[in-house]
Write a protein that holds these residues in place. Structure first.
Motif, PDB file in Angstrom:
ATOM      1  N   UNK A  50       0.763  -1.143   0.030  1.00 57.47           N
ATOM      2  CA  UNK A  50       0.038  -0.003  -0.017  1.00 57.47           C
ATOM      3  C   UNK A  50       0.835   1.195  -0.009  1.00 57.47           C
ATOM      4  N   UNK A  51       2.071   1.328   1.002  1.00 55.46           N
ATOM      5  CA  UNK A  51       2.738   2.629   0.887  1.00 55.46           C
ATOM      6  C   UNK A  51       3.360   2.748  -0.639  1.00 55.46           C
ATOM      7  N   UNK A  52       3.761   1.600  -1.331  1.00 56.26           N
ATOM      8  CA  UNK A  52       4.414   1.779  -2.475  1.00 56.26           C
ATOM      9  C   UNK A  52       3.159   2.265  -3.664  1.00 56.26           C
ATOM     10  N   UNK A  53       2.041   1.950  -3.456  1.00 55.79           N
ATOM     11  CA  UNK A  53       1.067   2.611  -4.229  1.00 55.79           C
ATOM     12  C   UNK A  53       0.871   4.138  -3.829  1.00 55.79           C
ATOM     13  N   UNK A  54       0.936   4.312  -2.515  1.00 57.93           N
ATOM     14  CA  UNK A  54       0.933   5.870  -2.439  1.00 57.93           C
ATOM     15  C   UNK A  54       2.177   6.493  -2.951  1.00 57.93           C
ATOM     16  N   UNK A  55       3.133   6.120  -2.706  1.00 58.29           N
ATOM     17  CA  UNK A  55       4.566   6.544  -3.141  1.00 58.29           C
ATOM     18  C   UNK A  55       4.414   6.946  -4.693  1.00 58.29           C
ATOM     19  N   UNK A  56       3.668   6.031  -5.671  1.00 55.99           N
ATOM     20  CA  UNK A  56       3.494   6.206  -7.026  1.00 55.99           C
ATOM     21  C   UNK A  56       2.686   7.292  -7.190  1.00 55.99           C
ATOM     22  N   UNK A  57       1.624   7.660  -6.349  1.00 57.83           N
ATOM     23  CA  UNK A  57       0.805   8.611  -6.688  1.00 57.83           C
ATOM     24  C   UNK A  57       1.457  10.186  -6.403  1.00 57.83           C
ATOM     25  N   UNK A  58       2.455   9.911  -5.306  1.00 52.27           N
ATOM     26  CA  UNK A  58       3.187  11.241  -4.800  1.00 52.27           C
ATOM     27  C   UNK A  58       4.208  11.462  -5.855  1.00 52.27           C
ATOM     28  N   UNK A  59       4.682  10.751  -6.552  1.00 56.43           N
ATOM     29  CA  UNK A  59       5.495  11.015  -7.613  1.00 56.43           C
ATOM     30  C   UNK A  59       5.104  11.573  -8.840  1.00 56.43           C
ATOM     31  N   UNK A  60       3.730  11.217  -8.892  1.00 63.31           N
ATOM     32  CA  UNK A  60       2.860  12.012  -9.835  1.00 63.31           C
ATOM     33  C   UNK A  60       2.614  13.323  -9.496  1.00 63.31           C
ATOM     34  N   UNK A  61       3.015  13.779  -8.423  1.00 65.77           N
ATOM     35  CA  UNK A  61       2.562  15.138  -7.978  1.00 65.77           C
ATOM     36  C   UNK A  61       1.239  15.092  -7.144  1.00 65.77           C
ATOM     37  N   UNK A  62       0.533  13.823  -6.987  1.00 59.74           N
ATOM     38  CA  UNK A  62      -0.668  13.750  -6.393  1.00 59.74           C
ATOM     39  C   UNK A  62      -0.833  13.534  -5.049  1.00 59.74           C
ATOM     40  N   UNK A  63      -1.885  13.183  -4.366  1.00 55.18           N
ATOM     41  CA  UNK A  63      -2.289  12.674  -3.364  1.00 55.18           C
ATOM     42  C   UNK A  63      -3.565  11.663  -3.335  1.00 55.18           C
ATOM     43  N   UNK A  64      -3.588  10.874  -2.238  1.00 54.86           N
ATOM     44  CA  UNK A  64      -4.607   9.991  -1.932  1.00 54.86           C
ATOM     45  C   UNK A  64      -5.600  10.952  -1.299  1.00 54.86           C
ATOM     46  N   UNK A  65      -6.785  11.227  -1.726  1.00 58.76           N
ATOM     47  CA  UNK A  65      -7.776  12.077  -1.123  1.00 58.76           C
ATOM     48  C   UNK A  65      -8.778  11.117  -0.099  1.00 58.76           C
ATOM     49  N   UNK A  66      -8.963   9.940  -0.622  1.00 57.60           N
ATOM     50  CA  UNK A  66     -10.041   9.196   0.236  1.00 57.60           C
ATOM     51  C   UNK A  66      -9.986   7.821  -0.052  1.00 57.60           C
ATOM     52  N   UNK A  67     -10.184   6.895   1.016  1.00 57.70           N
ATOM     53  CA  UNK A  67     -10.082   5.632   0.832  1.00 57.70           C
ATOM     54  C   UNK A  67     -11.289   4.941   1.373  1.00 57.70           C
ATOM     55  N   UNK A  68     -11.897   3.763   0.890  1.00 61.76           N
ATOM     56  CA  UNK A  68     -13.029   3.180   1.385  1.00 61.76           C
ATOM     57  C   UNK A  68     -13.093   1.767   1.234  1.00 61.76           C
ATOM     58  N   UNK A  69     -12.987   0.963   2.257  1.00 64.39           N
ATOM     59  CA  UNK A  69     -12.851  -0.518   2.136  1.00 64.39           C
ATOM     60  C   UNK A  69     -14.171  -1.313   2.813  1.00 64.39           C
ATOM     61  N   UNK A  70     -14.635  -2.040   1.962  1.00 66.35           N
ATOM     62  CA  UNK A  70     -15.528  -3.041   2.536  1.00 66.35           C
ATOM     63  C   UNK A  70     -15.256  -4.518   2.748  1.00 66.35           C
ATOM     64  N   UNK A  71     -15.081  -4.916   3.898  1.00 57.83           N
ATOM     65  CA  UNK A  71     -14.623  -6.409   4.116  1.00 57.83           C
ATOM     66  C   UNK A  71     -15.993  -7.337   4.237  1.00 57.83           C
ATOM     67  N   UNK A  72     -15.688  -8.624   3.436  1.00 62.12           N
ATOM     68  CA  UNK A  72     -17.080  -9.239   3.511  1.00 62.12           C
ATOM     69  C   UNK A  72     -16.610 -10.499   4.289  1.00 62.12           C
ATOM     70  N   UNK A  73     -17.199 -11.001   5.242  1.00 65.83           N
ATOM     71  CA  UNK A  73     -16.650 -11.943   6.031  1.00 65.83           C
ATOM     72  C   UNK A  73     -17.847 -12.649   7.034  1.00 65.83           C
ATOM     73  N   UNK A  74     -17.977 -13.677   7.139  1.00 65.28           N
ATOM     74  CA  UNK A  74     -18.987 -14.115   8.272  1.00 65.28           C
ATOM     75  C   UNK A  74     -18.461 -14.157   9.507  1.00 65.28           C
ATOM     76  N   UNK A  75     -17.063 -14.257   9.587  1.00 65.49           N
ATOM     77  CA  UNK A  75     -16.177 -14.202  10.840  1.00 65.49           C
ATOM     78  C   UNK A  75     -14.839 -13.776  10.591  1.00 65.49           C
ATOM     79  N   UNK A  76     -14.094 -13.332  11.411  1.00 65.49           N
ATOM     80  CA  UNK A  76     -14.335 -12.812  12.620  1.00 65.49           C
ATOM     81  C   UNK A  76     -15.259 -11.276  12.741  1.00 65.49           C
ATOM     82  N   UNK A  77     -15.517 -10.940  13.994  1.00 62.36           N
ATOM     83  CA  UNK A  77     -16.279  -9.677  13.749  1.00 62.36           C
ATOM     84  C   UNK A  77     -15.195  -8.460  13.549  1.00 62.36           C
TER      85      UNK A  77
END
Length: 413
Positions: free
Chosen positions: A332-359
């Motif tokens: 993940x840090x490498x992907x963020x670095x690639x954004x910064x090398x292009x002069x950009x930023x990560x502005x927002x992240x959203x993750x949905x985890x699909x699992x019966x368990x654990x909570x």
């Protein structure tokens, strides 16, 4: 320190040195239950305050060297903050440890510059990261005709003097009143002489360097700076700084892109799963080449997708032994670095985890905090949600965990 009888080195008029005062503890910036770092190391816009302040001075071509004066307990924090500085690290000197008062700390910084032979020195609060090139330039050029200057803003509000119970006893005429700020600029030999003399006579209680110069008999002149050159002291100051940086950054990066990522891992025997950078006790672990963090893998792919730079497997092959058991924050840090090398930023992240368990719920905020840290964003720019697969399919049968992520990236055009 240099001996007080040592003659001054020959001054170079083109060498401007900067002393950053960063030895305070910053208690007023913290809430009662806030155990975070001192305010100069707190992050605004995902980066330490002092890092931004250093970069503001490195951006001026006349600045030849910068020395930060730090608290003895903050060496690790300083090292980490300096590592994030973007610019010419050759001008950033090793930090020096300060003393019990601001005045003593500044003297330590001035002594550390002795062999640099600066002609001029600017002394600046590390917690004023919004100092502009124009203000630095004004301070430097004012020293063409003065030995000592203090930047500040004329007082325009009515000023009242009150007694111990808050009753007004006087209205103070505001003519000629200024709010002092930093940088405060001096001919190097002038301010070092003043500080040494004050120390030898036991005066260590003067509140700023202009006052030290005044006490030593030098004429000190006020020069204007912009209102935005604020000192970050209170929680409100930090909130306003975040808002300001966000607005400035978003205006500068108008190319908005969104990427989507998906990942799934099956279970195998074990006692914990890693999701969102957080280890969660469980009856199984996730099977994979790295730590199998499906949440971070999906988010990595989302960021890479937003910038059109392949996927996680293209950069970190699952057959490469270097990534066997690796923490997924590396990806993940490498992907963020690639954004910064292009002069950009990560502005927002959203993750949905699909699992019966654990909570997932009890660990949601810990995951958000980890993702925010890795991506260099505030936690309010990270969403983590969880759902089950309603007992449908392999995830519904508790054979594994899946994750879906989206990332919003802003780039310059």
């Amino acid at each position: 320190m240099a001996d007080q009888t040592t003659p001054f080195p020959t001054a170079s008029p083109v060498h401007v040195a900067v002393v950053l005062v960063a030895a305070g503890r910053g208690a007023r910036a913290m809430g009662i239950d806030d155990r975070g770092p001192p305010k100069q190391y707190r992050r605004i816009g995902g980066r330490p305050v002092i890092t931004r302040t250093i970069e503001a001075f490195l951006a001026h071509p006349a600045v030849g060297s910068i020395v930060a004066v730090i608290h003895g307990d903050d060496r690790r924090l300083a090292e980490e903050a300096f590592a994030e500085v973007q610019g010419d690290h050759g001008r950033l000197l090793a930090p020096v440890v300060g003393g019990p008062t601001r005045q003593v700390s500044v003297r330590h910084g001035l002594e550390a510059l002795f062999q640099q032979k600066p002609g001029l020195v600017l002394i600046h609060d590390a917690v004023r990261p919004f100092v502009t090139l124009e203000t630095v330039d004004t301070a430097i050029h004012a020293l063409d005709s003065c030995d000592a200057i203090v930047v500040g803003v004329p007082v325009v509000d009515t000023v009242k003097r009150v007694n111990a119970v808050g009753a007004i006893v006087d209205t103070v005429p505001r003519d000629g009143l200024w709010r002092a700020a930093t940088p405060q600029g001096f001919r190097y030999d002038t301010i070092l002489t003043a500080h040494r003399r004050a120390a030898s006579e036991g005066r260590i209680d003067l509140t700023d360097d202009g006052a030290v110069a005044e006490w030593a008999g030098y004429s000190v002149h006020m020069v204007p700076c912009d209102e935005g050159n604020v000192k970050l002291t209170t929680p409100d100051d930090f909130a306003n700084a975040e808002a300001r940086l966000t607005a400035e950054t978003f205006l500068r990066l108008p190319d908005v892109r969104v990427g989507i990522g998906y990942d799934i891992h099956s279970f195998e025997p074990g006692n914990a799963v890693v999701l969102g950078g957080v280890t969660i006790p469980h009856t199984h672990k996730l099977n994979g080449h790295s730590d199998s963090d499906a949440a971070l893998h999906a988010l990595t792919d989302a960021i890479l997708g937003a910038i059109g730079d392949g996927d996680i497997g293209a950069h970190f092959s699952p057959t490469d032994p270097r990534w066997k058991g690796a923490k997924s924050e590396i990806f993940l840090a490498d992907a963020v670095r690639r954004v910064k090398e292009r002069g950009g930023i990560v502005a927002h992240c959203d993750v949905t985890i699909v699992a019966e368990a654990p909570k997932i719920g009890p660990h949601r905020d810990a995951m958000r905090a980890e993702i925010a840290r890795i991506c260099g964003v505030t936690i309010d720019r990270v969403g983590v949600k969880a759902t089950t697969n309603e007992k449908i399919g392999s995830v519904g049968r508790k054979e594994g965990i899946a994750a879906v992520a989206s990332a919003t990236v802003r780039l310059p055009i």
